[in-house]
Structures are given as C-alpha cells and as structure tokens.
Motif scaffolding. Structure first.
Motif, mmCIF file in Angstrom:
data_model
loop_
_atom_site.group_PDB
_atom_site.id
_atom_site.type_symbol
_atom_site.label_atom_id
_atom_site.label_comp_id
_atom_site.label_asym_id
_atom_site.label_seq_id
_atom_site.Cartn_x
_atom_site.Cartn_y
_atom_site.Cartn_z
ATOM 1 N N ALA A 166 0.845 -1.180 0.000
ATOM 2 C CA ALA A 166 0.000 0.000 0.000
ATOM 3 C C ALA A 166 0.884 1.234 0.000
ATOM 4 N N ALA A 167 0.363 2.328 -0.526
ATOM 5 C CA ALA A 167 1.134 3.560 -0.631
ATOM 6 C C ALA A 167 0.356 4.722 -0.047
ATOM 7 N N GLU A 168 1.092 5.634 0.549
ATOM 8 C CA GLU A 168 0.488 6.859 1.053
ATOM 9 C C GLU A 168 1.506 7.981 0.957
ATOM 10 N N TYR A 169 1.034 9.146 0.518
ATOM 11 C CA TYR A 169 1.909 10.300 0.337
ATOM 12 C C TYR A 169 2.403 10.828 1.675
ATOM 13 N N ASP A 170 3.732 10.909 1.797
ATOM 14 C CA ASP A 170 4.367 11.642 2.901
ATOM 15 C C ASP A 170 3.989 11.088 4.276
ATOM 16 N N LEU A 171 3.793 9.784 4.381
ATOM 17 C CA LEU A 171 3.464 9.162 5.660
ATOM 18 C C LEU A 171 4.751 8.793 6.394
ATOM 19 N N LEU A 172 4.759 8.989 7.711
ATOM 20 C CA LEU A 172 5.907 8.584 8.511
ATOM 21 C C LEU A 172 5.697 7.166 9.023
ATOM 22 N N CYS A 173 6.728 6.335 8.927
ATOM 23 C CA CYS A 173 6.602 4.911 9.245
ATOM 24 C C CYS A 173 7.416 4.494 10.460
ATOM 25 N N HIS A 174 7.557 5.345 11.412
ATOM 26 C CA HIS A 174 8.360 5.018 12.567
ATOM 27 C C HIS A 174 7.524 4.466 13.709
ATOM 28 N N ARG A 175 6.263 4.186 13.460
ATOM 29 C CA ARG A 175 5.317 3.791 14.496
ATOM 30 C C ARG A 175 4.374 2.741 13.927
ATOM 31 N N PRO A 176 3.632 2.012 14.788
ATOM 32 C CA PRO A 176 2.631 1.078 14.253
ATOM 33 C C PRO A 176 1.681 1.792 13.308
ATOM 34 N N PHE A 177 1.276 1.085 12.260
ATOM 35 C CA PHE A 177 0.458 1.700 11.236
ATOM 36 C C PHE A 177 -0.780 0.847 10.988
ATOM 37 N N ALA A 178 -1.763 1.446 10.325
ATOM 38 C CA ALA A 178 -3.056 0.779 10.156
ATOM 39 C C ALA A 178 -3.520 0.875 8.712
ATOM 40 N N ILE A 179 -4.532 0.064 8.401
ATOM 41 C CA ILE A 179 -5.102 0.067 7.052
ATOM 42 C C ILE A 179 -5.509 1.473 6.646
ATOM 43 N N ASN A 180 -6.121 2.200 7.547
ATOM 44 C CA ASN A 180 -6.646 3.532 7.226
ATOM 45 C C ASN A 180 -5.563 4.573 6.955
ATOM 46 N N ASP A 181 -4.318 4.237 7.236
ATOM 47 C CA ASP A 181 -3.217 5.162 6.949
ATOM 48 C C ASP A 181 -2.904 5.236 5.460
ATOM 49 N N PHE A 182 -3.392 4.261 4.687
ATOM 50 C CA PHE A 182 -3.009 4.143 3.288
ATOM 51 C C PHE A 182 -4.224 4.246 2.378
ATOM 52 N N SER A 183 -4.044 4.917 1.243
ATOM 53 C CA SER A 183 -5.163 5.130 0.331
ATOM 54 C C SER A 183 -5.052 4.338 -0.970
ATOM 55 N N SER A 184 -3.878 3.777 -1.260
ATOM 56 C CA SER A 184 -3.698 3.023 -2.500
ATOM 57 C C SER A 184 -3.202 1.631 -2.174
ATOM 58 N N TRP A 185 -3.758 0.650 -2.882
ATOM 59 C CA TRP A 185 -3.476 -0.747 -2.576
ATOM 60 C C TRP A 185 -3.228 -1.552 -3.847
#
Length: 129
Positions: free
Chosen positions: A100-119
């Motif tokens: 999945a991809a998301e613009y300008d997201l920081l990945c230093h923490r647990p992440f969730a489905i809702n953090d991403f808009s493209s799959w």
C-alpha cells in the motif's frame, strides 16, 4: 490512488525465504511511504512493515514484532520498487500479502489500514510445515 503491483509470492517450506516486490508507476515514487500488510484466512488484515518516503530520517522502517529480525523492507527508487525480503518463514506467515502507498506518511510507528489510500491486488504466500 496510485497503481501498485505485487509479485514474488509462492509456496515455500518452513525455514525458507521469499522476496516480494511492490512495483509502482505513474507517480513520484520517492514521495510515498510504502507499507506491507498481510491477511490470513479468517483473520483481519495486519500491518507487517512500512518504509517512509525517501529522505525522511524518522527511524523507519517499522516492523511488527512477529516478523522483526526475519523480514527486511527496502526501496529502490530508481526502479520504483519496494521489496520485502522474508527469511526463516513459518507456517503462520501464510497469507495474502498486500502493498500500500500513502503520500508523505511517517513509518516510525505502528500503522493501520486507514493510513493508506492506495493498494495492490495482493500476492499469495504459503509456507508449508
């Protein structure tokens, strides 16, 4: 949304390795964080690993505890591809894996489905015991 295509899944014995690829096209790949998720039959989709957009020094990539020290995420911006190297595979790693991809997201923490808009469409990984 941005187009993503996963590949590299397959059947492997426990203890083996696979490398998944997430290929992107048609957008400025460097600006997007890429996450890998997986969904086993009857279970919810869970985040596995995430790598921030290029140039961000935020302590990423992030790994869920169950794959830490076994999986490695990396990005090849020249080829618009993110890889998930999976070693020491276990039967419990069996799932459909999605990137999945998301613009300008920081990945230093647990992440969730809702953090991403493209799959992507997913690739099956099966680990036999």
């Amino acid at each position: 949304e941005v187009p993503l295509v996963e590949s590299g899944g397959g059947l492997v014995q426990a203890g083996g390795s696979l490398r998944l690829s997430c290929a992107a096209s048609g957008f400025t790949f460097d600006d997007y964080a890429i996450g890998w998720f997986r969904q086993a039959p009857g279970k919810e989709r869970e985040g596995v690993s995430c790598i921030s957009s290029s140039g961000i020094n935020d302590g990423s990539p992030f790994y869920v505890g169950s794959v830490k020290d076994r999986f490695t995420i990396s990005r090849d911006n020249a080829n618009n591809t993110v890889y998930l190297q999976m070693n020491s595979l276990k039967p419990e790693d069996t799932a459909v894996y999605y990137c999945a991809a998301e613009y300008d997201l920081l990945c230093h923490r647990p992440f969730a489905i809702n953090d991403f808009s493209s799959w992507g469409q997913g690739t099956q990984v099966t680990v036999s015991s």
